[in-house]
Design a protein around this motif. Structure first.
Motif, PDB file in Angstrom:
ATOM      1  N   ARG A 129      46.698  75.125 -19.131  1.00 13.18           N
ATOM      2  CA  ARG A 129      46.062  76.216 -18.386  1.00 13.18           C
ATOM      3  C   ARG A 129      45.884  75.729 -16.957  1.00 13.18           C
ATOM      4  NH1 ARG A 129      39.853  77.893 -19.712  1.00 13.18           N
ATOM      5  NH2 ARG A 129      39.480  79.191 -17.890  1.00 13.18           N
ATOM      6  N   LEU A 130      46.273  76.548 -15.991  1.00 16.83           N
ATOM      7  CA  LEU A 130      46.180  76.165 -14.589  1.00 16.83           C
ATOM      8  C   LEU A 130      44.798  76.487 -14.030  1.00 16.83           C
ATOM      9  CD1 LEU A 130      47.533  75.158 -11.970  1.00 16.83           C
ATOM     10  CD2 LEU A 130      48.261  77.521 -11.570  1.00 16.83           C
ATOM     11  N   LEU A 131      44.132  75.448 -13.490  1.00 16.46           N
ATOM     12  CA  LEU A 131      42.873  75.598 -12.753  1.00 16.46           C
ATOM     13  C   LEU A 131      43.020  74.781 -11.471  1.00 16.46           C
ATOM     14  CD1 LEU A 131      40.006  75.154 -15.407  1.00 16.46           C
ATOM     15  CD2 LEU A 131      40.920  77.267 -14.467  1.00 16.46           C
ATOM     16  N   SER A 172      38.631  75.491  -4.392  1.00 17.15           N
ATOM     17  CA  SER A 172      37.380  74.953  -4.920  1.00 17.15           C
ATOM     18  C   SER A 172      36.410  75.989  -5.468  1.00 17.15           C
ATOM     19  CB  SER A 172      36.699  74.070  -3.884  1.00 17.15           C
ATOM     20  OG  SER A 172      36.435  74.797  -2.704  1.00 17.15           O
ATOM     21  N   SER A 173      36.252  77.123  -4.817  1.00 18.90           N
ATOM     22  CA  SER A 173      35.277  78.100  -5.319  1.00 18.90           C
ATOM     23  C   SER A 173      35.747  78.701  -6.646  1.00 18.90           C
ATOM     24  CB  SER A 173      35.006  79.198  -4.289  1.00 18.90           C
ATOM     25  OG  SER A 173      36.193  79.871  -3.950  1.00 18.90           O
ATOM     26  N   LYS A 174      37.021  79.011  -6.743  1.00 16.02           N
ATOM     27  CA  LYS A 174      37.551  79.556  -8.001  1.00 16.02           C
ATOM     28  C   LYS A 174      37.522  78.482  -9.097  1.00 16.02           C
ATOM     29  CE  LYS A 174      41.332  82.122 -10.024  1.00 16.02           C
ATOM     30  NZ  LYS A 174      42.671  82.662  -9.898  1.00 16.02           N
ATOM     31  N   PHE A 175      37.870  77.251  -8.734  1.00 13.24           N
ATOM     32  CA  PHE A 175      37.843  76.151  -9.698  1.00 13.24           C
ATOM     33  C   PHE A 175      36.440  75.990 -10.273  1.00 13.24           C
ATOM     34  CE2 PHE A 175      37.190  71.659 -10.757  1.00 13.24           C
ATOM     35  CZ  PHE A 175      38.193  71.483 -11.707  1.00 13.24           C
ATOM     36  N   MET A 176      35.438  75.953  -9.408  1.00 11.09           N
ATOM     37  CA  MET A 176      34.054  75.780  -9.872  1.00 11.09           C
ATOM     38  C   MET A 176      33.620  76.941 -10.759  1.00 11.09           C
ATOM     39  SD  MET A 176      33.030  72.875  -9.068  1.00 11.09           S
ATOM     40  CE  MET A 176      31.401  73.135  -9.721  1.00 11.09           C
ATOM     41  N   ALA A 177      34.012  78.160 -10.399  1.00 10.35           N
ATOM     42  CA  ALA A 177      33.659  79.326 -11.209  1.00 10.35           C
ATOM     43  C   ALA A 177      34.272  79.216 -12.601  1.00 10.35           C
ATOM     44  CB  ALA A 177      34.121  80.609 -10.516  1.00 10.35           C
TER      45      ALA A 177
END
Length: 103
Positions: A39-41, A46-51
């Motif tokens: 799964r791609l993260l 950074s904001s989407k990754f943290m969410a």
């Protein structure tokens, strides 16, 4: 968080009944080839990754990789701080991966 060589990383993944593979590279890197089931993260968003990290099941086993192992090590540390109990970094990243890649 643990840094594991490819053999231990893969064996742990296969032995776990509650695991997920996470690729923290960019979408372009992912499109060049990824480990099956990943799964791609994107950690660079950074904001989407943290969410997305906040949404992860905290008791699941996460097997994380990037290109060389640096970003995924950082991702594992972030995941751990967010409450994830088991995050495993693939040392050497996909550069050292000897298994097949999907495209």
């Amino acid at each position: 968080m643990e840094n594991l060589n490819e053999k231990k990383w893969y064996e742990g993944l296969k032995a776990s009944s509650n695991s997920e593979i996470i690729d923290v590279r960019t979408p372009d890197e992912f499109d060049d080839g990824y480990i099956e089931g990943a799964r791609l993260l994107n950690i660079q968003d950074s904001s989407k990754f943290m969410a997305e990290v906040e949404k992860l099941e905290k008791d699941k086993d996460y097997y994380v990789y990037c290109r060389s192992g640096r970003r995924s090590e950082m991702a594992c540390q972030i995941m751990e701080k967010a409450g994830v109990e088991n995050a495993y970094n693939l040392q050497g990243g996909i550069l050292d991966w000897t298994g097949n890649l999907k495209k």
